[in-house]
Design an enzyme around this catalytic site. Structure first.
Site, PDB file in Angstrom:
ATOM      1  N   GLY A  31       6.876 -15.735  17.103  1.00  0.00           N
ATOM      2  CA  GLY A  31       5.492 -15.633  16.716  1.00  0.00           C
ATOM      3  C   GLY A  31       5.064 -14.347  17.210  1.00  0.00           C
ATOM      4  O   GLY A  31       5.737 -13.563  17.799  1.00  0.00           O
ATOM      5  N   SER A  32       3.902 -14.074  16.619  1.00  0.00           N
ATOM      6  CA  SER A  32       3.197 -12.677  17.060  1.00  0.00           C
ATOM      7  C   SER A  32       3.005 -12.694  18.520  1.00  0.00           C
ATOM      8  O   SER A  32       2.965 -11.358  19.116  1.00  0.00           O
ATOM      9  CB  SER A  32       1.889 -12.606  16.252  1.00  0.00           C
ATOM     10  OG  SER A  32       0.931 -13.650  16.580  1.00  0.00           O
ATOM     11  N   ALA A  85       1.998 -21.011  20.623  1.00  0.00           N
ATOM     12  CA  ALA A  85       1.462 -22.425  20.337  1.00  0.00           C
ATOM     13  C   ALA A  85       0.472 -22.043  19.111  1.00  0.00           C
ATOM     14  O   ALA A  85      -0.270 -20.939  19.058  1.00  0.00           O
ATOM     15  CB  ALA A  85       0.960 -23.277  21.146  1.00  0.00           C
ATOM     16  N   GLY A  97       4.946 -24.561  15.213  1.00  0.00           N
ATOM     17  CA  GLY A  97       5.410 -24.608  13.766  1.00  0.00           C
ATOM     18  C   GLY A  97       4.920 -23.666  12.545  1.00  0.00           C
ATOM     19  O   GLY A  97       5.405 -23.702  11.389  1.00  0.00           O
ATOM     20  N   GLY A  99       5.065 -20.770  12.460  1.00  0.00           N
ATOM     21  CA  GLY A  99       6.078 -19.744  11.883  1.00  0.00           C
ATOM     22  C   GLY A  99       7.431 -20.655  11.405  1.00  0.00           C
ATOM     23  O   GLY A  99       7.981 -19.744  11.143  1.00  0.00           O
ATOM     24  N   GLU A 105      12.484 -24.330  18.432  1.00  0.00           N
ATOM     25  CA  GLU A 105      11.774 -24.370  19.705  1.00  0.00           C
ATOM     26  C   GLU A 105      11.607 -25.726  20.510  1.00  0.00           C
ATOM     27  O   GLU A 105      11.728 -25.434  21.503  1.00  0.00           O
ATOM     28  CB  GLU A 105      10.433 -24.150  19.085  1.00  0.00           C
ATOM     29  CG  GLU A 105      10.162 -22.710  18.570  1.00  0.00           C
ATOM     30  CD  GLU A 105       8.600 -22.456  17.580  1.00  0.00           C
ATOM     31  OE1 GLU A 105       8.570 -21.497  17.609  1.00  0.00           O
ATOM     32  OE2 GLU A 105       8.212 -23.089  17.463  1.00  0.00           O
TER      33      GLU A 105
HETATM   34  C1  5RP Z   1       6.378 -20.628  15.350  1.00  0.00           C
HETATM   35  C2  5RP Z   1       5.325 -21.118  16.353  1.00  0.00           C
HETATM   36  C3  5RP Z   1       4.385 -20.119  17.206  1.00  0.00           C
HETATM   37  O1  5RP Z   1       4.650 -20.170  18.468  1.00  0.00           O
HETATM   38  C4  5RP Z   1       2.991 -20.275  16.737  1.00  0.00           C
HETATM   39  O2  5RP Z   1       2.993 -20.425  15.165  1.00  0.00           O
HETATM   40  C5  5RP Z   1       2.010 -19.302  17.368  1.00  0.00           C
HETATM   41  O3  5RP Z   1       2.407 -18.324  16.840  1.00  0.00           O
HETATM   42  P1  5RP Z   1       1.512 -16.902  17.123  1.00  0.00           P
HETATM   43  O4  5RP Z   1       1.990 -16.591  18.146  1.00  0.00           O
HETATM   44  O5  5RP Z   1       1.634 -15.832  15.847  1.00  0.00           O
HETATM   45  O6  5RP Z   1       0.038 -17.258  16.916  1.00  0.00           O
HETATM   46  O7  5RP Z   1       5.297 -22.216  16.649  1.00  0.00           O
HETATM   47  O8  5RP Z   1       7.197 -21.673  14.939  1.00  0.00           O
END
Ligand code: 5RP
Length: 220
Positions: A31-32, A85, A97, A99, A105
């Site tokens: 994720g970012s 998360a 999830g 992403g 994970e």
């Molecule tokens: C990917 C995830 C990520 O941890 C979640 O979507 C958070 O993403 P971001 O850091 O871009 O806000 O669960 O499957």
């Protein structure tokens, strides 16, 4: 001080560096927020044997900073797993999830002694479920699982044009108010065709690091 969500994510990622072991293999999420973590890991990478990665996207980024990516089967139990998360409650039950990497994970979180979750402060909520709950499903089971999720009170929406790293599909379930995360996790896991539900209730985070405009807020 005003700060963007992305700047808060970076603050949380930076604070997670303090939780890393002196060596060995670490688990790295997706994720970012984790992308910031991988960038910040670059100068420290010599300290570690390598990393177990939760997605093809993170694998690519880890390789780009020169970190060796190791198969979980060859790694044994991991000391620390760092991941983001989509939502967390005060018990560190998570929705993950967004992403689409939830299955890998959840496996790596389960295989790790300590799960350090990094996020910006907007991700901390009273009740999980405002963020649509991702569910990874076997392609032939998509419609059946969607009907079963509807019976549970949710509104599943097929994430079209998206295939997970495992070759499966994602249903994003809207309109859930998840009062009992562990129970709902069990219930959804029992629907045939479900690979993984994005509730991390049985294996919550151990540490939650939230980026805030006043610096990182650490909850343990
Ligand atoms: C990917 C995830 C990520 O941890 C979640 O979507 C958070 O993403 P971001 O850091 O871009 O806000 O669960 O499957």
């Amino acid at each position: 001080m005003s700060m963007t969500q992305d700047e808060m994510k970076r603050l949380a990622a930076k604070a997670a560096l303090d939780y890393l072991p002196d060596g060995g293999v670490i688990g790295v999420g997706t994720g970012s927020t984790v992308n910031h973590f991988i960038d910040l890991l670059a100068p420290l990478k010599g300290r570690f044997e390598g990393a177990v990665s939760s997605s093809e996207a993170s694998t690519e980024r880890l390789k780009a900073i020169g970190m060796q990516v190791i198969d979980l089967n060859a790694a044994g139990e991991l000391e620390v797993y760092v991941d983001g998360a989509d939502e967390s409650n005060k018990h560190f039950h998570l929705i993950k999830g967004g992403g689409g990497a939830l299955t890998r994970e959840k496996i790596i979180a389960g295989a790790s002694k300590k799960f350090v979750c990094i996020a910006d402060e907007t991700k901390l909520v009273d009740v999980l479920g405002k963020f649509p709950l991702p569910v990874e499903v076997i392609p032939m089971a998509r419609s059946f699982v969607a009907r079963e999720l509807t019976k549970l009170g949710g509104t599943p929406v097929w994430r079209e044009n998206f295939v997970t790293d495992n070759g499966n599909l994602i249903l994003d379930v809207q309109n859930l108010e998840i009062m009992e995360p562990v129970k709902l996790e069990d219930r959804i896991n029992q629907i045939p065709g479900v690979v993984t539900v994005g509730i991390f209730g049985h294996r919550p985070a151990d540490v939650l690091i939230l980026g805030t405009p006043n610096g990182p807020r650490i909850l343990e």
